[in-house]
Design an enzyme around this catalytic site. Structure first.
Site, PDB file in Angstrom:
ATOM      1  N   CYS A  76      -6.925 -11.953  -1.494  1.00 33.22           N
ATOM      2  CA  CYS A  76      -5.649 -12.670  -1.422  1.00 33.22           C
ATOM      3  C   CYS A  76      -5.648 -13.656  -0.255  1.00 33.22           C
ATOM      4  CB  CYS A  76      -4.489 -11.691  -1.245  1.00 33.22           C
ATOM      5  SG  CYS A  76      -4.059 -10.830  -2.750  1.00 33.22           S
ATOM      6  N   HIS A  77      -5.095 -14.823  -0.522  1.00 34.72           N
ATOM      7  CA  HIS A  77      -4.946 -15.831   0.526  1.00 34.72           C
ATOM      8  C   HIS A  77      -3.751 -15.498   1.407  1.00 34.72           C
ATOM      9  CE1 HIS A  77      -7.250 -17.979  -2.551  1.00 34.72           C
ATOM     10  NE2 HIS A  77      -7.674 -18.774  -1.577  1.00 34.72           N
ATOM     11  N   ASP A 133       7.647   8.907   1.548  1.00 36.39           N
ATOM     12  CA  ASP A 133       7.402   9.438   2.892  1.00 36.39           C
ATOM     13  C   ASP A 133       8.680   9.967   3.528  1.00 36.39           C
ATOM     14  OD1 ASP A 133       5.850   9.862   5.366  1.00 36.39           O
ATOM     15  OD2 ASP A 133       7.115   8.245   6.133  1.00 36.39           O
TER      16      ASP A 133
END
Length: 165
Positions: A76-77, A133
């Site tokens: 990914c850029h 979480d």
């Protein structure tokens, strides 16, 4: 079927060169569903989860996830995101498994040479992980899934809209 662009002529992984692509406004919307016991949803709604406001924390986590996508997904850029919006929709009626759900939706925008689909998908995934979480102490059965791209616009490939089932 579209050509896979993340491989060079030797078949090795590469980051795609987007330097010659047109700069356009790009928007992607993704979602994930978090499944939980009805009592867990009620605790989230009442704000009685010991770790704090679950949806507020998940919202911030989703934004952070979108911003950190290139650190997590190798090809990914790094993008200058112009907007990240995380929203939640509660489904208090238990499903066939007796679980309620919260759908997390991320809308991510940029003006650039490549799309923001991965940023939107990462945002909902990180938000869902954060919800797990924060609530795992009271609900070990929590799960999440149905992570998908709902829509994207901008760029050479144009607009995509997932058909609703």
């Amino acid at each position: 079927m579209a050509e896979l662009t993340h491989f060079n002529e030797s078949g090795r992984a590469r980051m795609v060169d987007v330097g010659t692509k047109a700069t356009t406004e790009r928007v992607a919307v993704a979602q994930a569903k978090v499944f939980m016991e009805p009592a867990t949803l009620q605790a989230i709604q009442r704000g009685t989860i010991a770790k704090g406001d679950v949806l507020a924390v998940a919202q911030v986590a989703g934004v952070m996830g979108a911003k950190r996508t290139p650190d997590l997904i190798p090809m990914c850029h790094p993008l200058l995101l112009t907007s990240v919006d995380i929203s939640f929709k509660e489904a208090p009626q238990p499903n066939a498994d007796g679980q309620c759900s919260i759908t997390v939706t991320a809308t991510v925008k940029t003006t650039g040479q490549t799309g923001v689909e991965m940023e939107a998908m990462t945002a909902v995934s990180v938000a869902a992980l954060t919800m797990y979480d924060m609530c795992k102490a009271i609900d070990k059965r929590m799960s999440f899934g149905e992570i998908c791209l709902l829509s994207k616009s901008g760029g050479k490939s144009g607009t995509f809209m997932r058909e609703r089932s």
